[in-house]
Write a protein that holds these residues in place. Structure first.
Motif, mmCIF file in Angstrom:
data_model
loop_
_atom_site.group_PDB
_atom_site.id
_atom_site.type_symbol
_atom_site.label_atom_id
_atom_site.label_comp_id
_atom_site.label_asym_id
_atom_site.label_seq_id
_atom_site.Cartn_x
_atom_site.Cartn_y
_atom_site.Cartn_z
ATOM 1 N N LEU A 6 -75.878 -36.258 62.422
ATOM 2 C CA LEU A 6 -74.990 -35.456 63.270
ATOM 3 C C LEU A 6 -73.987 -34.686 62.411
ATOM 4 C CD1 LEU A 6 -74.214 -34.692 66.153
ATOM 5 C CD2 LEU A 6 -72.772 -36.732 66.252
ATOM 6 N N ARG A 7 -73.464 -35.330 61.369
ATOM 7 C CA ARG A 7 -72.530 -34.639 60.471
ATOM 8 C C ARG A 7 -73.219 -33.461 59.781
ATOM 9 N NH1 ARG A 7 -70.794 -40.029 58.503
ATOM 10 N NH2 ARG A 7 -68.870 -40.587 59.588
ATOM 11 N N GLU A 8 -74.445 -33.657 59.359
ATOM 12 C CA GLU A 8 -75.193 -32.580 58.694
ATOM 13 C C GLU A 8 -75.388 -31.393 59.631
ATOM 14 O OE1 GLU A 8 -78.880 -34.204 57.399
ATOM 15 O OE2 GLU A 8 -77.977 -35.558 55.921
ATOM 16 N N VAL A 9 -75.786 -31.688 60.861
ATOM 17 C CA VAL A 9 -76.016 -30.617 61.836
ATOM 18 C C VAL A 9 -74.718 -29.885 62.135
ATOM 19 C CG1 VAL A 9 -76.685 -30.135 64.229
ATOM 20 C CG2 VAL A 9 -78.049 -31.718 62.852
ATOM 21 N N ALA A 10 -73.629 -30.627 62.324
ATOM 22 C CA ALA A 10 -72.340 -29.993 62.614
ATOM 23 C C ALA A 10 -71.916 -29.097 61.452
ATOM 24 C CB ALA A 10 -71.279 -31.053 62.892
ATOM 25 N N ALA A 11 -72.059 -29.586 60.232
ATOM 26 C CA ALA A 11 -71.674 -28.793 59.059
ATOM 27 C C ALA A 11 -72.501 -27.522 58.949
ATOM 28 C CB ALA A 11 -71.816 -29.631 57.791
ATOM 29 N N SER A 12 -73.762 -27.601 59.343
ATOM 30 C CA SER A 12 -74.635 -26.423 59.248
ATOM 31 C C SER A 12 -74.250 -25.329 60.244
ATOM 32 C CB SER A 12 -76.099 -26.833 59.461
ATOM 33 O OG SER A 12 -76.348 -27.176 60.820
ATOM 34 N N HIS A 13 -73.488 -25.700 61.282
ATOM 35 C CA HIS A 13 -73.056 -24.718 62.283
ATOM 36 C C HIS A 13 -71.558 -24.406 62.168
ATOM 37 C CE1 HIS A 13 -76.867 -24.470 64.424
ATOM 38 N NE2 HIS A 13 -76.980 -25.782 64.277
ATOM 39 N N ARG A 14 -70.991 -24.723 61.028
ATOM 40 C CA ARG A 14 -69.566 -24.489 60.788
ATOM 41 C C ARG A 14 -69.175 -23.041 61.057
ATOM 42 N NH1 ARG A 14 -66.273 -22.428 56.854
ATOM 43 N NH2 ARG A 14 -64.327 -23.567 56.386
ATOM 44 N N ASP A 15 -69.924 -22.116 60.494
ATOM 45 C CA ASP A 15 -69.564 -20.704 60.627
ATOM 46 C C ASP A 15 -69.693 -20.227 62.075
ATOM 47 O OD1 ASP A 15 -69.060 -20.651 57.942
ATOM 48 O OD2 ASP A 15 -70.933 -19.652 57.378
ATOM 49 N N ARG A 16 -70.677 -20.755 62.802
ATOM 50 C CA ARG A 16 -70.844 -20.349 64.208
ATOM 51 C C ARG A 16 -69.674 -20.835 65.066
ATOM 52 N NH1 ARG A 16 -76.770 -21.531 66.574
ATOM 53 N NH2 ARG A 16 -75.879 -20.295 68.292
ATOM 54 N N ILE A 17 -69.241 -22.057 64.826
ATOM 55 C CA ILE A 17 -68.116 -22.602 65.586
ATOM 56 C C ILE A 17 -66.850 -21.793 65.307
ATOM 57 C CG2 ILE A 17 -66.627 -24.631 65.893
ATOM 58 C CD1 ILE A 17 -69.138 -26.357 65.244
ATOM 59 N N ALA A 18 -66.604 -21.500 64.023
ATOM 60 C CA ALA A 18 -65.416 -20.718 63.658
ATOM 61 C C ALA A 18 -65.492 -19.303 64.225
ATOM 62 C CB ALA A 18 -65.284 -20.666 62.133
ATOM 63 N N ASP A 19 -66.671 -18.701 64.160
ATOM 64 C CA ASP A 19 -66.828 -17.335 64.675
ATOM 65 C C ASP A 19 -66.613 -17.280 66.178
ATOM 66 O OD1 ASP A 19 -67.851 -14.462 64.448
ATOM 67 O OD2 ASP A 19 -69.303 -15.321 65.846
ATOM 68 N N PHE A 20 -67.096 -18.294 66.893
ATOM 69 C CA PHE A 20 -66.906 -18.327 68.343
ATOM 70 C C PHE A 20 -65.421 -18.428 68.678
ATOM 71 C CE2 PHE A 20 -67.346 -20.947 72.429
ATOM 72 C CZ PHE A 20 -67.432 -19.808 73.223
ATOM 73 N N CYS A 21 -64.708 -19.283 67.948
ATOM 74 C CA CYS A 21 -63.263 -19.400 68.151
ATOM 75 C C CYS A 21 -62.581 -18.063 67.889
ATOM 76 C CB CYS A 21 -62.698 -20.484 67.240
ATOM 77 S SG CYS A 21 -60.906 -20.673 67.348
ATOM 78 N N SER A 22 -62.968 -17.401 66.827
ATOM 79 C CA SER A 22 -62.382 -16.105 66.484
ATOM 80 C C SER A 22 -62.621 -15.076 67.587
ATOM 81 C CB SER A 22 -62.970 -15.603 65.156
ATOM 82 O OG SER A 22 -62.431 -14.353 64.794
ATOM 83 N N ARG A 23 -63.841 -15.038 68.115
ATOM 84 C CA ARG A 23 -64.158 -14.081 69.182
ATOM 85 C C ARG A 23 -63.378 -14.392 70.465
ATOM 86 N NH1 ARG A 23 -69.510 -14.622 70.621
ATOM 87 N NH2 ARG A 23 -69.962 -16.289 69.124
ATOM 88 N N LEU A 24 -63.163 -15.678 70.729
ATOM 89 C CA LEU A 24 -62.353 -16.035 71.900
ATOM 90 C C LEU A 24 -60.911 -15.554 71.740
ATOM 91 C CD1 LEU A 24 -63.600 -19.662 72.701
ATOM 92 C CD2 LEU A 24 -63.764 -17.681 74.207
ATOM 93 N N GLY A 103 -59.280 -21.198 55.426
ATOM 94 C CA GLY A 103 -59.872 -22.312 56.156
ATOM 95 C C GLY A 103 -59.352 -22.493 57.559
ATOM 96 N N TYR A 104 -58.588 -21.527 58.074
ATOM 97 C CA TYR A 104 -58.032 -21.585 59.421
ATOM 98 C C TYR A 104 -58.449 -20.354 60.215
ATOM 99 C CZ TYR A 104 -54.887 -25.383 58.034
ATOM 100 O OH TYR A 104 -54.378 -26.586 57.599
ATOM 101 N N VAL A 105 -58.597 -20.544 61.524
ATOM 102 C CA VAL A 105 -58.716 -19.417 62.443
ATOM 103 C C VAL A 105 -57.335 -19.214 63.048
ATOM 104 C CG1 VAL A 105 -59.936 -18.417 64.408
ATOM 105 C CG2 VAL A 105 -61.096 -20.074 62.956
ATOM 106 N N CYS A 106 -56.836 -17.971 62.983
ATOM 107 C CA CYS A 106 -55.434 -17.703 63.312
ATOM 108 C C CYS A 106 -55.315 -16.830 64.556
ATOM 109 C CB CYS A 106 -54.753 -16.990 62.142
ATOM 110 S SG CYS A 106 -54.890 -17.846 60.562
ATOM 111 N N GLY A 107 -54.279 -17.087 65.347
ATOM 112 C CA GLY A 107 -53.982 -16.224 66.481
ATOM 113 C C GLY A 107 -53.615 -16.998 67.733
ATOM 114 N N ARG A 108 -53.162 -16.253 68.742
ATOM 115 C CA ARG A 108 -52.763 -16.865 70.007
ATOM 116 C C ARG A 108 -53.935 -17.587 70.661
ATOM 117 N NH1 ARG A 108 -49.025 -18.700 70.656
ATOM 118 N NH2 ARG A 108 -47.406 -17.247 71.375
ATOM 119 N N GLY A 109 -53.707 -18.829 71.004
ATOM 120 C CA GLY A 109 -54.730 -19.651 71.638
ATOM 121 C C GLY A 109 -55.582 -20.435 70.662
ATOM 122 N N ALA A 110 -55.377 -20.272 69.363
ATOM 123 C CA ALA A 110 -56.209 -20.987 68.393
ATOM 124 C C ALA A 110 -56.155 -22.496 68.627
ATOM 125 C CB ALA A 110 -55.755 -20.652 66.965
#
Length: 402
Positions: A6-24, A103-110
């Protein structure tokens, strides 16, 4: 091996999770204006192959991952709205940029609450990718208008029945089992208006209010051993006059009361009504009421809700707390603390609807509602992995039987 995979799978989708947060974050969603954020969340859920995705009448987004067997059902709950940005020039970065920095996603609602939303939306997908069985249905929801009264979760509590819920407010990936509630009381003082040069011709409500506020300081406070003491704070005052040479006929005093389970809203109203009655000068009168809010969602639905977040408290020996703490500790290979939130959350509305709830989410809660708001990407990924493991454990009937 299950956690390692599970840790391996989560790490492999790190950029997708961060990008989704950024788009939100790049999609402003003030209360009543969540439509574009809702569309973005639904689109992401569909891309992650959720079994069903829909909106309810008030605009809540609900995504369903069907369980493999007949197990317990779980709700992952965050809200889609956020507070205003305030003075844009006070920010070190564009509050709606979703900038990724150090290493952070920045902005209102982060932190409050698009980072936790990103972690929750990806959690069931990670479980499936890792081959982790989900025994019962998992509902991932993004609710409307939490910041102005909790309308979304109030409505969801009436229509979506689940065995338990995890509210994703920021907790730095520790477990929360309670928070004080909040009720907004209005104390109304009435007198008789007159010209300020002839005060004896009127009844000035300021004197009644002054007596009331002075006495309010000395009310006994109820204390909960885990949540702490209730507080009651006078905040806003409104007069029915804008002219400074006129004695008003009415004053409205707003009181922010942070509640604990030991004192009900009715008891609070009765106590304040008695205090008000004792505070009135001759000829004055008044009343105590809970503030009512009329909210209209982006779908056009209108609801009247009281300005009341019930307190949230679940016993430390409750199976939900035990299972969650064990699962999180196993996920992180460290003992996870059980704490409280100091602010009101939608968990109170869910518990009031009969849904046992806990709190868990990534992000530093002290950055919520500030102009330094940002969230650690590593913490979001860790949380998403943990949510996935919580879905696995909490849907398993055997975990509840042990």
């Amino acid at each position: 091996m299950t956690i390692d995979r599970l840790r391996e799978v989560a790490a492999s989708h790190r950029d997708r999770i961060a990008d989704f947060c950024s788009r939100l974050i790049q999609t402003p969603s003030l209360p009543g204006q969540e439509m574009q954020a809702a569309e973005l969340i639904m689109s992401e859920m569909k891309a992650l192959r959720y079994d069903d995705v829909w909106q309810d009448e008030v605009g809540n987004v609900i995504g369903l991952i069907k369980g493999d067997r007949s197990g317990k059902s779980v709700m992952l709950n965050t809200h889609m709205d956020h507070v205003d940005i305030g003075d844009r020039s006070s920010w070190d970065y564009d509050p709606y940029s979703g900038e990724i920095r150090d290493g952070y996603v920045c902005g209102r609602g982060a932190v409050d609450i698009k980072g936790p939303t990103s972690s929750q939306v990806y959690a069931p997908f990670l479980a499936r990718e890792a081959g982790l069985p989900i025994y019962g249905d998992v509902y991932v929801v993004g609710v409307v208008q939490e910041e102005v009264g909790g309308l979304g979760s109030i409505e969801l509590g009436k229509s979506l029945r689940v065995d338990c819920a995890i509210v994703g407010e920021p907790s730095s990936n520790t477990l929360r089992r309670g928070n004080r509630g909040r009720i907004e009381i209005i104390a109304i003082f009435r007198g008789r208006s007159c010209h300020a040069s002839m005060p004896d011709k009127g009844i000035n409500p300021h004197y009644s209010m002054a007596n009331f506020v002075a006495a309010l300081r000395h009310l006994d406070r109820v204390e909960d051993p885990f949540l702490g003491s209730e507080t009651f704070t006078p905040t806003l005052v409104y007069a029915d006059q804008t002219s400074s040479n006129v004695v008003p006929s009415e004053l409205r005093l707003h009181i922010d009361w942070r509640t604990v389970p030991q004192r009900s809203p009715d008891e609070i109203k009765e106590m304040l009504a008695s205090l008000l009655e004792k505070s009135l000068v001759d000829g004055a009168w008044g009343e105590i009421k809970v503030k009512d809010i009329t909210l209209t969602t982006y779908t056009g639905a209108t609801r009247n809700v009281p300005a009341h977040f019930p307190p949230f408290l679940i016993d430390e020996e409750h199976p939900l707390v035990r299972i969650a703490q064990e699962a999180l500790s196993e996920s992180f290979s460290r003992k996870v603390e059980v704490k409280r939130w100091d602010f009101a959350t939608d968990a109170g509305h869910l518990v009031a609807a009969g849904i046992p709830s806990i709190g868990f989410g990534p992000g530093d809660e002290t950055l919520a509602h500030t102009n330094q708001e940002r969230i650690s990407i590593e913490e979001m990924v860790e949380a998403s992995m943990a949510y996935a493991f919580l879905c696995h454990r909490l849907t398993n009937p055997a975990a509840w039987a042990s």
